[in-house]
Every structure is written in C-alpha cells, then in structure tokens.
Design an enzyme around this catalytic site. Structure first.
Site, mmCIF file in Angstrom:
data_model
loop_
_atom_site.group_PDB
_atom_site.id
_atom_site.type_symbol
_atom_site.label_atom_id
_atom_site.label_comp_id
_atom_site.label_asym_id
_atom_site.label_seq_id
_atom_site.Cartn_x
_atom_site.Cartn_y
_atom_site.Cartn_z
ATOM 1 N N PHE A 59 24.681 7.381 0.031
ATOM 2 C CA PHE A 59 24.424 8.738 0.518
ATOM 3 C C PHE A 59 24.694 8.835 2.018
ATOM 4 O O PHE A 59 25.274 9.808 2.499
ATOM 5 C CB PHE A 59 22.972 9.125 0.214
ATOM 6 C CG PHE A 59 22.701 10.587 0.333
ATOM 7 C CD1 PHE A 59 23.012 11.446 -0.705
ATOM 8 C CD2 PHE A 59 22.133 11.121 1.484
ATOM 9 C CE1 PHE A 59 22.770 12.808 -0.591
ATOM 10 C CE2 PHE A 59 21.886 12.470 1.603
ATOM 11 C CZ PHE A 59 22.200 13.326 0.561
ATOM 12 N N GLU A 114 0.809 -1.219 0.000
ATOM 13 C CA GLU A 114 0.000 0.000 0.000
ATOM 14 C C GLU A 114 0.846 1.276 0.000
ATOM 15 O O GLU A 114 0.405 2.319 -0.490
ATOM 16 C CB GLU A 114 -0.968 0.010 1.188
ATOM 17 C CG GLU A 114 -2.066 -1.054 1.130
ATOM 18 C CD GLU A 114 -1.644 -2.417 1.668
ATOM 19 O OE1 GLU A 114 -0.441 -2.600 1.954
ATOM 20 O OE2 GLU A 114 -2.506 -3.298 1.809
ATOM 21 N N VAL A 127 15.605 8.883 -3.273
ATOM 22 C CA VAL A 127 16.377 9.619 -2.264
ATOM 23 C C VAL A 127 17.663 8.838 -2.026
ATOM 24 O O VAL A 127 17.650 7.617 -1.912
ATOM 25 C CB VAL A 127 15.546 9.756 -0.966
ATOM 26 C CG1 VAL A 127 16.422 10.180 0.198
ATOM 27 C CG2 VAL A 127 14.428 10.748 -1.187
ATOM 28 N N GLN A 161 -7.530 -6.663 13.882
ATOM 29 C CA GLN A 161 -7.037 -5.613 12.962
ATOM 30 C C GLN A 161 -7.494 -4.198 13.328
ATOM 31 O O GLN A 161 -7.394 -3.284 12.509
ATOM 32 C CB GLN A 161 -7.441 -5.902 11.508
ATOM 33 C CG GLN A 161 -6.834 -7.193 10.964
ATOM 34 C CD GLN A 161 -7.075 -7.381 9.484
ATOM 35 O OE1 GLN A 161 -8.152 -7.071 8.989
ATOM 36 N NE2 GLN A 161 -6.092 -7.909 8.778
HETATM 37 C C1 LIG Z 1 18.673 13.842 -0.403
HETATM 38 C C2 LIG Z 1 18.096 15.193 -0.694
HETATM 39 C C3 LIG Z 1 18.926 16.288 -0.814
HETATM 40 C C4 LIG Z 1 18.395 17.553 -1.146
HETATM 41 N N1 LIG Z 1 19.252 18.607 -1.340
HETATM 42 C C5 LIG Z 1 18.762 19.768 -1.855
HETATM 43 C C6 LIG Z 1 19.625 20.830 -2.255
HETATM 44 O O1 LIG Z 1 20.848 20.742 -2.149
HETATM 45 N N2 LIG Z 1 19.063 21.934 -2.783
HETATM 46 C C7 LIG Z 1 17.698 22.078 -2.933
HETATM 47 O O2 LIG Z 1 17.243 23.088 -3.452
HETATM 48 N N3 LIG Z 1 16.871 21.117 -2.521
HETATM 49 C C8 LIG Z 1 17.363 19.958 -2.013
HETATM 50 N N4 LIG Z 1 16.498 18.959 -1.654
HETATM 51 C C9 LIG Z 1 15.053 19.216 -1.746
HETATM 52 C C10 LIG Z 1 14.588 20.056 -0.562
HETATM 53 O O3 LIG Z 1 14.436 19.228 0.571
HETATM 54 C C11 LIG Z 1 13.245 20.776 -0.863
HETATM 55 O O4 LIG Z 1 12.252 19.816 -1.131
HETATM 56 C C12 LIG Z 1 13.329 21.721 -2.049
HETATM 57 O O5 LIG Z 1 14.455 22.572 -1.941
HETATM 58 C C13 LIG Z 1 12.076 22.578 -2.099
HETATM 59 O O6 LIG Z 1 11.921 23.061 -3.386
HETATM 60 P P1 LIG Z 1 10.875 24.226 -3.714
HETATM 61 O O7 LIG Z 1 11.117 25.359 -2.816
HETATM 62 O O8 LIG Z 1 10.972 24.429 -5.175
HETATM 63 O O9 LIG Z 1 9.455 23.523 -3.494
HETATM 64 P P2 LIG Z 1 8.431 23.473 -2.282
HETATM 65 O O10 LIG Z 1 9.085 23.061 -1.032
HETATM 66 O O11 LIG Z 1 7.311 22.644 -2.784
HETATM 67 O O12 LIG Z 1 7.927 24.971 -2.101
HETATM 68 C C14 LIG Z 1 7.053 25.585 -2.989
HETATM 69 C C15 LIG Z 1 6.549 26.885 -2.386
HETATM 70 O O13 LIG Z 1 5.779 27.563 -3.374
HETATM 71 C C16 LIG Z 1 4.542 27.986 -2.821
HETATM 72 N N5 LIG Z 1 3.593 28.014 -3.931
HETATM 73 C C17 LIG Z 1 2.880 27.007 -4.466
HETATM 74 N N6 LIG Z 1 2.175 27.420 -5.509
HETATM 75 C C18 LIG Z 1 2.444 28.737 -5.655
HETATM 76 C C19 LIG Z 1 2.047 29.727 -6.605
HETATM 77 N N7 LIG Z 1 1.194 29.431 -7.595
HETATM 78 N N8 LIG Z 1 2.542 30.971 -6.476
HETATM 79 C C20 LIG Z 1 3.392 31.293 -5.460
HETATM 80 N N9 LIG Z 1 3.802 30.396 -4.547
HETATM 81 C C21 LIG Z 1 3.344 29.136 -4.652
HETATM 82 C C22 LIG Z 1 4.239 26.978 -1.744
HETATM 83 O O14 LIG Z 1 3.351 27.530 -0.781
HETATM 84 C C23 LIG Z 1 5.633 26.689 -1.189
HETATM 85 O O15 LIG Z 1 5.980 27.580 -0.167
HETATM 86 C C24 LIG Z 1 17.001 17.707 -1.294
HETATM 87 C C25 LIG Z 1 16.166 16.614 -1.129
HETATM 88 C C26 LIG Z 1 16.701 15.357 -0.853
HETATM 89 C C27 LIG Z 1 15.777 14.192 -0.732
HETATM 90 C C1 LIG Z 2 12.709 5.162 4.477
HETATM 91 C C2 LIG Z 2 14.078 5.734 4.708
HETATM 92 N N1 LIG Z 2 14.994 5.057 5.422
HETATM 93 C C3 LIG Z 2 16.237 5.573 5.617
HETATM 94 C C4 LIG Z 2 16.575 6.788 5.083
HETATM 95 C C5 LIG Z 2 17.981 7.369 5.288
HETATM 96 N N2 LIG Z 2 18.680 7.312 3.971
HETATM 97 C C6 LIG Z 2 18.754 8.370 3.151
HETATM 98 S S1 LIG Z 2 19.540 8.040 1.730
HETATM 99 C C7 LIG Z 2 19.821 6.459 2.181
HETATM 100 C C8 LIG Z 2 20.605 5.538 1.294
HETATM 101 C C9 LIG Z 2 19.975 5.247 -0.005
HETATM 102 O O1 LIG Z 2 20.658 4.167 -0.569
HETATM 103 P P1 LIG Z 2 20.490 3.754 -2.072
HETATM 104 O O2 LIG Z 2 19.068 3.686 -2.432
HETATM 105 O O3 LIG Z 2 21.302 2.541 -2.334
HETATM 106 O O4 LIG Z 2 21.108 5.005 -2.847
HETATM 107 P P2 LIG Z 2 22.662 5.454 -2.885
HETATM 108 O O5 LIG Z 2 22.778 6.628 -2.011
HETATM 109 O O6 LIG Z 2 23.483 4.292 -2.478
HETATM 110 O O7 LIG Z 2 22.879 5.788 -4.322
HETATM 111 C C10 LIG Z 2 19.308 6.207 3.460
HETATM 112 C C11 LIG Z 2 19.423 4.916 4.178
HETATM 113 C C12 LIG Z 2 15.574 7.473 4.364
HETATM 114 N N3 LIG Z 2 15.802 8.669 3.829
HETATM 115 N N4 LIG Z 2 14.353 6.908 4.167
#
Ligand SMILES: Cc1cc2nc3c(=O)[nH]c(=O)nc-3n(C[C@H](O)[C@H](O)[C@H](O)COP(=O)(O)OP(=O)(O)OC[C@H]3O[C@@H](n4cnc5c(N)ncnc54)[C@H](O)[C@@H]3O)c2cc1C
Ligand SMILES: Cc1ncc(C[n+]2csc(CCOP(=O)(O)OP(=O)(O)O)c2C)c(N)n1
Ligand SMILES: [Mg+2]
Length: 574
Positions: A467, A50, A382, A113
């Site tokens: 990562f 799910e 991620v 459940q």
């Molecule tokens: C492993 C990992 C590493 C990351 N590293 C980075 C990084 O280095 N750099 C990075 O940038 N991000 C990174 N991220 C992503 C980060 O966590 C955020 O999700 C991202 O930066 C948010 O992007 P955003 O501001 O474009 O979007 P959102 O967080 O979705 O924000 C959008 C904003 O726009 C507003 N909005 C929506 N519609 C409208 C509209 N029509 N007009 C005006 N406002 C509006 C919303 O209210 C909100 O405040 C990473 C994510 C992961 C998983």
């Molecule tokens: C559900 C969940 N568990 C643990 C983490 C912490 N975490 C972030 S990245 C990562 C490793 C991801 O490994 P993989 O998919 O092999 O990608 P790689 O970085 O090796 O390319 C982990 C364990 C997370 N973000 N989400």
C-alpha cells in the site's frame, strides 16, 4: 475472607455483563487477576502483547455494542495498550481499560516502571482517572464504564496494585439500572424543513455510514421515495450494502467510480450517520444536508447547508410520512448503470489468471467471499487487504467486517479476529492479513492455540508494504523501505500448532481456502500474491497521473526497467 477492592471491581464488571478481560498479567495486576481466577463467569484472555488486548476488546465492543475490557500491568504493560485504545476510541466503541499503577506510596518518586496513565491515555479516552483510595470503588469504576457506554469510546481507570489488594469499603456495585436507550430526533419544525427541501429536489444522492446500523429498512424506504442512489462510506458497508437496490458502491480513493459520480452529480447530497473523511470527494455545488446523532459532527468534513441532530432510524421514521414520491428517475438509473459497469470492471480483475503466477489478490478475496459462511466475521488489515475487503466481500446483514478504518493502524486484523472469536466461539472468523501487518503482531498467533480460537488467517504475501509502495508511486517517489524478506509463514504456523498452508498458483487458491475454512482449529494460509496490483482511484487527478509517469521515468533512470514491465504485465496486459 474480607472483600478486597479488586474483588469489588470484578463484581462491578460481572454485574454489567462483562464476560472476559483481555490482557497480560503482572505484579501490579495480581489482585485483579487473582480475583478473576476464582470466578467462573469471567474469563482472562491471556494475549502476548497488550496492543492485541486493546484491539481484541475493541472488536468485541464493535460486534456486540456492549462494554468490553482490557488490562495491562503498570508502566510498559499498560503503555502497550495505547495504539489499540486509540483505535477503539476513534471508532467509538465502548471499551474500559484497566491500567495498573506502581505502589501508591511510590508515585512521584521516579520509581521502577513509573508512568502516569492519567496523562498518557488522556488523548485516547473520554475519561481517565486514578483510583488512589478504596473509598473510590465502585463509584469511579462505574463512572468510567458509564462514560465509555454513553459517549461511545474508551474510559481508563488507573489503579495501584496495593490499592486493589486493600480491603473494600463498599461491598457491592452501586448502580443497577439498565443502559438507557433514548430516541433522538430533530424537532417537528426541523423535520418539516427537511421534508420540504427533499420534496423540492430532483437529483438526490444519499451518503450513508456506520450510523445507519439498525436503520436498513428505513434507509431503503427513503431511497425509494427519493429515487436516490445510496453511496456508502467504508464503515457503513456492513450495514448498508446488502439487499439494497439503490446501492452504487463506496466512494473515496478505494471506492468505485459510480460512488464518486453519484455524489458529484447530485443537486442534493443527504449524509446520514457518516464521518467520511475525505473533503475532495464532496460535491462543490450541491446542497448538502447532514443528519448525525452528534451535533459536533455536523459540517466537519464538508460545507453543510442544513444540519440535523438525530438517530438515523428515529429521524427517518419521522421523516418518511412527509415525503412525496420523487417522479424524476434518471439520476438513479444513470447511477445504477454506472455502478453495473464499475462492478463488472472490478469483477474482471478478480480472475484466476489461468495457472500463471503470481496470484491476483482480488481473486483470493473473491474466492474467500464465495466460500465463507453466511455469518462469517471478517477482519482486514490496513494496507491492500482493506481494498480487497471493501471491493470483494459481500455483506448480507449477518456477516460482519472490521478494520482499523478510522485510526488506520497496521496489524489490526489478527488482534480483532482474536476478540471476535473469543466473543463468538461458534462463528467463522477470517483475518485478511497483510504480510507486513501480520508480522507486526505475529506473536499472538500463539494465543490462537492457547485459547483454542479457530481463527482462519489468510496472509496476502506480496513481500512488501504494498500500500505504501503504491502511495509512493502515485506521488512520483521511488519506492524505498518497502521490501520484506519474509519467512515461510506456513512453517511458522505449523511450529505454533496451527494448520499451515501455502497457495503458490491460482489453482491452489480455492481448494486451500476451502481446506483452511473446514479445519477444526486455527489455520494459516499464505497466498503468494502479486506485489504491484494497482488499485486505481475512481478519478485519476492530473497530479497523480503526472506523479505516475515521473515514477516511471525515475525507475528507468535508475535501471529498474524490469519492474515497469512487470507492472505493465500485471495491470495492463491481463
Ligand atoms: C487504508 C484505508 C483506506 C480507506 N479508504 C477509504 C475510502 O476510499 N472510502 C471510504 O469510505 N473510507 C475509506 N477508509 C475508511 C475511512 O477512513 C473512514 O473510517 C470511513 O469512511 C468512515 O466510515 P463511516 O462514515 O461509515 O463511519 P464513522 O466514521 O464511524 O462515522 C459514523 C458517523 O455516524 C454517527 N452516528 C453513530 N450512530 C448514529 C446513529 N444511530 N444515528 C445517526 N448517526 C450516528 C457518528 O456520530 C459518526 O459521525 C479507509 C481506511 C483505510 C484504513
Ligand atoms: C502502525 C502503522 N505503521 C505504519 C503504517 C503505514 N502503512 C500503511 S499501510 C502499510 C503497509 C501494509 O503492509 P502489508 O500489511 O504487507 O499490506 P500490503 O499493503 O502489502 O497488502 C504501512 C506501512 C500504518 N498505517 N500503521
Ligand atoms: Mg504486504
């Protein structure tokens, strides 16, 4: 035959244009699935977990901007939805979850459940209510759907199986009006204040995010008028980066140094539709102006000197006629030069590395970018696949990019690809999966075959949670608990009825990606990529540098000198 509550529920979904429901069936869902069985206009997408259903619905909602639906049976069935629903809710995509409940006369008895979905899903939804009486249908369902759409996020209805089976009181959906699309913008006075302060500034940088979707033209006009470099946050990449002469890349730990410096060196930072979360990447001395559709977002991530509530497109349209042409061009020129250099540096890492092993993951992403369709939909796990997607995929206004960017959950890419492909059967859908992330929800490989979804899975096989390993190293901790003893994913894919491929050397990468993309059906390509491919942040802090040498010292003390040499070979000597 009399109409049942479940039939009315399906009527309401159909009326709202819902075309499919992702889920796993179960006794408590029988009324609803039985009603779906008899309708041609709505499809039951039978997934194997799910959580996948929720991620898939989230992908559909993100791509279409319309309501998408997932469902789980009572107790464990709907509990499995929860992580995917958190992702949907935090990404602000409209998703309805149907959480079936145990028989209504058993609620409160600790029955088989029994859980309380109203409590469980409260944190990851705007609306979460129990339907305990046939009289509540369709009103409560319609409120749930309206809430998910108007507040953008998740709404949950919990419904006992026996209530769904009872005779409906109402016979048809109540609401028939189309979704409202208001224009939201700051007042005239506020637009004048905003124009005045921008007209007085010379060094302006724009930080744009996903809220700029649909406002590309206005954003480019704005940057041109202000001579402002545009930095984007990750979720804004697909809407901002293309056809953009002002693009200087992303900022943040995964970003480009040029994005970082353009923000740090400006006098005025103009944030538009972004919730970029990392405080340390905001300038300390600049005047910060923020425009967001939601007032509660203003000042959430950094200090803000001027905050405005408005939709990006409508607000910029009101603002543009009031702006003078900025004559100061140096800030833009410097930022663009810097971007050119940063881009070159990153491109140099995306090479085939002759025919020695291992393969650079950057190269895989680069080839994927070159060979993918112009309207491909990419999903990235991620982990390091997020880095490669951010840095090497080129957006063009038609391509889409999805990840678990806000919630940051592993294993998102395959489930999101399922939702994307179910929604757009004719488009190329590519999942950039980590070997850890892929294995986490690998059971849904079977869904690709069962539903004939021709998703292309590229598994970055580095035999580790790379990562996390990187994070441990940067923190000066010896990596532990990150190694993966992987199976042969190619054979697993073949066993599941997919085309299975493996690339072991750089020369195999291009032909195999081409073969996978061309294949008429689902395909999995595992690519043996290097494990310690460092993705250095744009600025390396003293703490991080210190941590890194500490790691080296600890590794040597622990007799893991070989690894240090490997690390150097991969990163320094190439
Ligand atoms: C492993 C990992 C590493 C990351 N590293 C980075 C990084 O280095 N750099 C990075 O940038 N991000 C990174 N991220 C992503 C980060 O966590 C955020 O999700 C991202 O930066 C948010 O992007 P955003 O501001 O474009 O979007 P959102 O967080 O979705 O924000 C959008 C904003 O726009 C507003 N909005 C929506 N519609 C409208 C509209 N029509 N007009 C005006 N406002 C509006 C919303 O209210 C909100 O405040 C990473 C994510 C992961 C998983
Ligand atoms: C559900 C969940 N568990 C643990 C983490 C912490 N975490 C972030 S990245 C990562 C490793 C991801 O490994 P993989 O998919 O092999 O990608 P790689 O970085 O090796 O390319 C982990 C364990 C997370 N973000 N989400
Ligand atoms: Mg891995």
């Amino acid at each position: 035959m009399a109409k049942r509550v479940a039939d009315l529920l399906v009527d309401v979904l159909l009326k709202a244009g819902v075309q499919r429901i992702y889920g796993v069936s179960g006794d408590s869902l029988n009324g609803i699935t039985d009603s779906i069985r008899t309708r041609r206009e709505i499809e039951w997408i039978h997934v194997r977990h799910e959580e996948v259903a929720a991620f898939a619905a989230g992908a559909e909602a993100h791509l279409t901007d319309k309501l998408a639906v997932c469902a789980g049976s009572c107790g464990p069935g709907n509990l499995h939805l929860i992580n995917g629903l958190y992702d949907c809710h935090r990404s602000r995509v409209p998703v309805l979850a149907i959480a079936a409940q145990i028989p209504s006369d058993e609620v409160g008895s600790g029955y088989f459940q029994e859980t309380h979905p109203e409590h469980l899903f409260a944190q990851c939804s705007h609306y979460c209510e129990l339907i305990s009486q046939p009289e509540q249908m369709p009103r409560v369902l319609e409120i749930a759907m309206g809430t998910a759409l108007s507040r953008r996020g998740v709404a949950v209805i919990s419904i006992p199986g026996d209530v769904a089976m009872r005779e409906a009181i109402q016979q048809a959906p109540r609401l028939r009006f189309p979704e409202p699309t208001p224009s939201v913008r700051p007042s005239d006075d506020e637009i004048n204040i905003l124009a005045g302060l921008l007209n007085r500034s010379k060094k302006i940088t724009i930080l744009g995010g996903a809220g700029c979707a649909g406002a590309h033209e206005e954003l480019i006009d704005l940057a041109s008028r202000l001579q402002a470099p545009i930095v984007h946050a990750m979720r804004g990449k697909e809407f901002i980066e293309y056809n953009n002469p002002f693009d200087v890349g992303m900022t943040g730990l995964l970003g480009f140094s040029s994005g970082y410096y353009a923000m740090m060196n400006c006098e005025t930072l103009l944030m538009i539709g972004t919730d970029f979360p990392y405080q340390q990447f905001f300038p300390k001395d600049a005047t910060i102006v923020q425009i967001d559709l939601r007032g509660e977002q203003l000042g959430r991530r950094s200090k803000v000197d001027f905050g405005f509530v408005g939709d990006a497109k409508t607000t910029l349209r009101a603002l543009l006629p009031k702006l003078n042409q900025n004559a100061y061009e140096t800030h833009l020129k410097t930022s663009l030069d810097h971007y050119g250099k940063a881009r070159k540096g990153l491109d140099a890492l995306a090479t085939a590395n002759e025919d020695s092993k291992p393969i650079h993951p950057q190269y895989v992403a680069r080839v994927l970018d070159q060979l993918a369709a112009q309207d491909a939909i990419f999903t990235c796990d991620v982990g390091t696949p997020t880095i490669w997607a951010a840095r090497y995929l080129t957006m063009n206004g038609k391509r889409r990019l999805l990840g678990s960017f806000t919630h940051g959950s592993m294993a998102n890419a395959l489930p999101q690809a399922i939702g994307a492909q179910a929604t757009y059967p004719g488009r190329q859908v590519i999942s950039m999966s980590g070997d850890g992330g892929f294995a986490m929800l690998m059971g849904d490989l079977l869904t690709l075959r069962q539903h004939k979804l021709p998703v292309k899975l590229i598994v970055f096989k580095n035999d580790s949670l790379a990562f996390v390993e990187l994070e441990m190293k940067a923190a000066g901790i010896l990596d532990f608990g990150t190694g993966l003893h992987n199976p042969d994913f190619r054979t697993i894919a073949e066993g599941a009825g997919l085309l299975g491929l493996r690339a072991e050397t750089p020369t195999q990468v291009e032909p195999m990606i081409a073969q996978a993309l061309k294949h008429d059906g689902p395909a999995l390509l595992e690519v043996l990529v290097s494990r310690q491919e460092l993705s250095m942040p744009p600025t390396i802090t003293y703490e991080q540098a210190k941590g890194f040498s500490l790691f080296m010292m600890k590794a040597v003390l622990n007799g893991r000198g070989d690894e240090i040499i490997d690390l150097a070979r991969v990163n320094l000597l190439r």
